[in-house]
Design a protein around this motif. Structure first.
Motif, short mmCIF file in Angstrom:
data_model
loop_
_atom_site.label_atom_id
_atom_site.label_comp_id
_atom_site.label_asym_id
_atom_site.label_seq_id
_atom_site.Cartn_x
_atom_site.Cartn_y
_atom_site.Cartn_z
N TYR A 238 -104.97 -12.28 -4.65
CA TYR A 238 -103.30 -12.41 -4.69
C TYR A 238 -102.83 -12.05 -6.33
O TYR A 238 -101.94 -11.32 -6.61
CB TYR A 238 -102.50 -13.54 -4.35
CG TYR A 238 -101.14 -13.54 -4.21
CD1 TYR A 238 -100.52 -12.55 -3.27
CD2 TYR A 238 -100.43 -13.97 -4.99
CE1 TYR A 238 -99.40 -12.18 -3.19
CE2 TYR A 238 -99.03 -13.79 -4.91
CZ TYR A 238 -98.44 -12.81 -3.91
OH TYR A 238 -97.06 -12.69 -3.65
N LYS A 293 -101.53 -12.31 -13.41
CA LYS A 293 -100.67 -11.02 -13.38
C LYS A 293 -99.45 -11.21 -14.40
O LYS A 293 -99.01 -12.19 -14.67
CB LYS A 293 -100.22 -10.66 -12.16
CG LYS A 293 -101.16 -9.99 -11.08
CD LYS A 293 -100.44 -9.37 -10.07
CE LYS A 293 -100.32 -9.92 -8.95
NZ LYS A 293 -99.84 -9.24 -7.57
N LYS A 294 -99.16 -9.98 -15.14
CA LYS A 294 -98.05 -10.01 -15.83
C LYS A 294 -96.76 -9.44 -15.31
O LYS A 294 -96.85 -9.19 -14.14
CB LYS A 294 -98.22 -8.91 -17.03
CG LYS A 294 -99.43 -9.38 -17.93
CD LYS A 294 -99.58 -8.40 -19.23
CE LYS A 294 -100.38 -8.88 -20.16
NZ LYS A 294 -100.71 -7.60 -21.19
N ASP A 295 -95.75 -9.59 -16.14
CA ASP A 295 -94.48 -9.00 -15.53
C ASP A 295 -93.75 -9.80 -14.43
O ASP A 295 -93.17 -8.92 -13.57
CB ASP A 295 -94.69 -7.49 -15.33
CG ASP A 295 -94.96 -6.81 -16.71
OD1 ASP A 295 -94.54 -7.09 -17.76
OD2 ASP A 295 -95.98 -5.72 -16.47
N PHE A 296 -93.86 -11.10 -14.48
CA PHE A 296 -92.86 -11.65 -13.49
C PHE A 296 -91.40 -11.87 -14.17
O PHE A 296 -91.37 -11.76 -15.47
CB PHE A 296 -93.68 -12.88 -13.17
CG PHE A 296 -94.62 -12.69 -12.27
CD1 PHE A 296 -94.48 -12.62 -10.93
CD2 PHE A 296 -96.03 -12.57 -12.66
CE1 PHE A 296 -95.65 -12.31 -10.10
CE2 PHE A 296 -96.95 -12.23 -11.97
CZ PHE A 296 -97.11 -12.12 -10.64
N GLU A 328 -92.29 -15.60 -5.38
CA GLU A 328 -93.48 -15.99 -5.68
C GLU A 328 -93.80 -17.50 -5.85
O GLU A 328 -94.42 -18.10 -5.41
CB GLU A 328 -93.93 -15.46 -7.14
CG GLU A 328 -94.03 -13.70 -7.27
CD GLU A 328 -95.05 -13.17 -6.43
OE1 GLU A 328 -96.31 -14.01 -6.23
OE2 GLU A 328 -94.89 -12.04 -5.99
N VAL A 341 -89.94 -14.19 -9.46
CA VAL A 341 -90.28 -13.06 -8.61
C VAL A 341 -91.03 -11.87 -9.44
O VAL A 341 -91.12 -12.09 -10.70
CB VAL A 341 -88.76 -12.36 -8.14
CG1 VAL A 341 -88.27 -13.48 -7.36
CG2 VAL A 341 -87.99 -12.02 -9.45
N ASN A 342 -91.26 -10.98 -8.78
CA ASN A 342 -92.06 -9.96 -9.44
C ASN A 342 -91.14 -8.99 -10.17
O ASN A 342 -90.08 -8.52 -9.67
CB ASN A 342 -92.76 -8.93 -8.32
CG ASN A 342 -93.98 -8.28 -8.82
OD1 ASN A 342 -93.90 -7.79 -10.09
ND2 ASN A 342 -94.87 -8.03 -8.27
N ASP A 345 -89.79 -5.74 -8.78
CA ASP A 345 -89.18 -5.97 -7.32
C ASP A 345 -87.54 -6.07 -7.67
O ASP A 345 -86.96 -5.72 -6.76
CB ASP A 345 -89.53 -7.05 -6.63
CG ASP A 345 -90.95 -6.94 -5.89
OD1 ASP A 345 -91.51 -5.84 -6.05
OD2 ASP A 345 -91.56 -7.93 -5.41
N LYS A 347 -85.91 -4.63 -10.55
CA LYS A 347 -85.93 -4.10 -11.55
C LYS A 347 -84.22 -3.37 -11.54
O LYS A 347 -83.50 -3.46 -12.59
CB LYS A 347 -86.69 -2.80 -11.81
CG LYS A 347 -86.84 -1.78 -12.97
CD LYS A 347 -88.24 -0.98 -12.78
CE LYS A 347 -88.27 0.09 -11.82
NZ LYS A 347 -87.66 0.92 -10.85
N ASP A 370 -87.64 -12.75 -18.78
CA ASP A 370 -88.65 -11.95 -17.87
C ASP A 370 -89.88 -11.82 -19.16
O ASP A 370 -89.94 -12.74 -20.15
CB ASP A 370 -87.90 -10.60 -18.00
CG ASP A 370 -87.39 -9.79 -19.30
OD1 ASP A 370 -87.50 -10.51 -20.18
OD2 ASP A 370 -87.12 -8.68 -19.47
N ASN A 421 -95.79 -13.04 -21.55
CA ASN A 421 -96.82 -11.58 -21.40
C ASN A 421 -97.67 -11.61 -22.64
O ASN A 421 -98.95 -11.33 -22.47
CB ASN A 421 -96.10 -10.29 -21.33
CG ASN A 421 -95.64 -10.08 -19.94
OD1 ASN A 421 -96.14 -10.70 -19.02
ND2 ASN A 421 -94.63 -9.02 -19.78
#
Ligand code: ASP
Length: 448
Positions: A238, A293-296, A328, A341-342, A345, A347, A370, A421
């Motif tokens: 995931y 993962k990045k960018d949440f 998330e 959240v991502n 999603d 943006k 962010d 990040n």
């Protein structure tokens, strides 16, 4: 004992790869059932047959001539057949396919990648070819009809003397309409076949030697993961460490058939065994793997006396639900909580979401952070040991990395941290360098 061996696109991309597959299959007489993907990329910049067939569909849809595209696809199969001296009539069969192309459904067109690759491999291995359209039965809603599929698989076993090759990725409804799994779905076919045959092992042959304890693009030469549970694998996948089509685990997991990821290019490497419970070994790694993962984005909501109110979190969450945004994590405090959240999603909708929360929750403050990266440290052996999270946080603190959020999965098999990040790669390296090789003793368990 029966093993199902599934070979992915890169394992069947060329005549040279076909030779490796044959060597692997012949090495173990238990490998009686083989599943193949469509020929994949031979090198960087090359095309997967499946992608080319999807492109054929697009050409047809927009009434663009696809003759040269079809010729490119045919060439790939012709090359393999020629180099291996196979008798399968590629040119005739391909001409039939190309001449009738406009009469076929898009799914049928795409399924021919596996069909042709399977025909060639079956001949090369000296195994009967069983068409997936005759055994993998789909309901009209797109789900697999396991009962019918199992019955047909068993008939096929008897009819073909206890061994056959099956092309992956497609099947058909009872009226014969071809249906596809999602991309990478050859893995699902392999899992379904293993289940129908009650196999002792589902081997998934690919171009990597299984899961690694961290992303090799971030950590230099991370160790391989030899044993992992299904649950741990889901956590890691995931978070981006994906080797296997996710849906492939369900058919085998339910009946406790282990999956072994193996490398066609390095067949002697152990790879990774995925199973429900890895029998406890006396010495195991503390951490199974690290992924992230990045960018949440985190929306922090603060409201005094929230703990005495009912429904505050629900109201905020229903705003996200209304905008169709999947959540998330929800780390909570006494009078505050955050919704993670991502970033991609939300943006275009984040301002509307914030203003709706403002109105419906009436918080004291709401702010959006962010550029958040999430790192998940996964390990079944962490759950029974005190102090692991403390050590991880301590190590990050010593490295000057600020942890902006912490949560733990409910089964205690993972610790999830949010960092900026900009700190993402360094944080992963710090955790891996300090704990990646740590071994723990499992007292009173069997030694294998
Ligand atoms: N050939 C299909 C794909 O490229 C399925 C698979 O490879 O498993 O997605």
């Amino acid at each position: 004992m029966i093993k199902v061996a599934k070979f992915g696109g890169s394992s069947v991309a060329s005549a040279e790869q076909f030779r490796k597959v044959k060597r692997i299959v012949e090495m173990d007489p238990e490998r009686k059932f083989v599943v193949v993907s469509a020929a994949g990329r031979r090198h960087k910049g090359d095309n997967k047959i499946t992608d080319l067939l999807l492109l054929v569909n697009a050409h047809i849809e927009y009434h663009v001539d696809c003759t040269s595209l079809l010729a490119t696809i045919e060439e790939r199969f012709l090359d393999i057949a020629k180099e291996l001296g196979l008798n399968f009539p590629v040119a005739e069969e391909f001409a039939k396919f190309a001449n009738e192309i406009k009469t076929y459904s898009p799914e049928y067109v795409v399924s021919r990648g596996e069909w042709f690759t399977g025909q060639l491999m079956a001949e090369y291995l000296g195994m009967p070819f069983v068409d997936a359209a005759d055994v993998v039965v789909f309901h009209h809603n797109g789900k697999v009809d396991m009962e019918r599929t199992q019955a047909r698989v068993r008939e096929a076993v008897v009819r073909n003397g206890g061994s056959f090759l099956l092309p992956g990725f497609y099947g058909a409804t009872v009226d014969g309409t071809i249906k596809l799994f999602e991309r990478g779905g050859g893995d699902i076919t392999g899992a379904i076949l293993a289940r129908c045959l009650d196999a002792s092992l589902y081997e998934n042959w690919t171009d990597v030697s299984g899961f690694r304890a961290a992303d090799p693009r971030i950590v230099d030469n991370p160790r391989g993961i030899h044993r992992i549970t299904f649950e741990e694998m889901r956590e890691l996948s995931y978070m981006g460490a994906s080797v296997l089509q996710e849906d492939a685990i369900f058919p085998v997991r339910e009946v406790n058939i282990p999956i072994q990821i193996k490398n066609t290019n390095q067949p002697d490497d152990f790879g990774t065994i995925i199973r429900e419970n890895t029998s406890e070994h006396a010495r195991e790694h503390l951490i199974t793997g690290i992924a992230g993962k990045k960018d949440f984005m985190a929306v922090h909501v603060q409201k005094a006396h929230m703990s005495n109110e009912v429904g505050t979190v629900r109201k905020a969450l229903s705003v996200f639900e209304r905008y169709g945004v999947s959540i998330e994590h929800i780390p909570t405090g006494v009078d505050s909580f955050a919704v993670v959240v991502n970033g991609a999603d939300v943006k275009d909708t984040i301002y509307s979401i914030v203003s709706d929360i403002q109105q419906e929750v009436q918080p004291d403050s709401i702010n959006v952070v962010d550029g958040l990266a999430l790192i998940s440290v996964v390990g079944r052996n962490m759950s029974r040991r005190a102090g692991t999270s403390g050590r991880i946080f301590g190590a990050l603190g010593n490295a000057g990395i600020n942890i902006r959020m912490i949560t733990q999965s409910s089964q205690e098999i993972s610790i999830i941290m949010g960092v900026s990040n900009a700190d993402f790669e360094r944080a992963i390296r710090v955790i891996y360098d300090q704990f990646g090789q740590d071994v723990v003793e499992n007292k009173g368990t069997q030694i294998q």
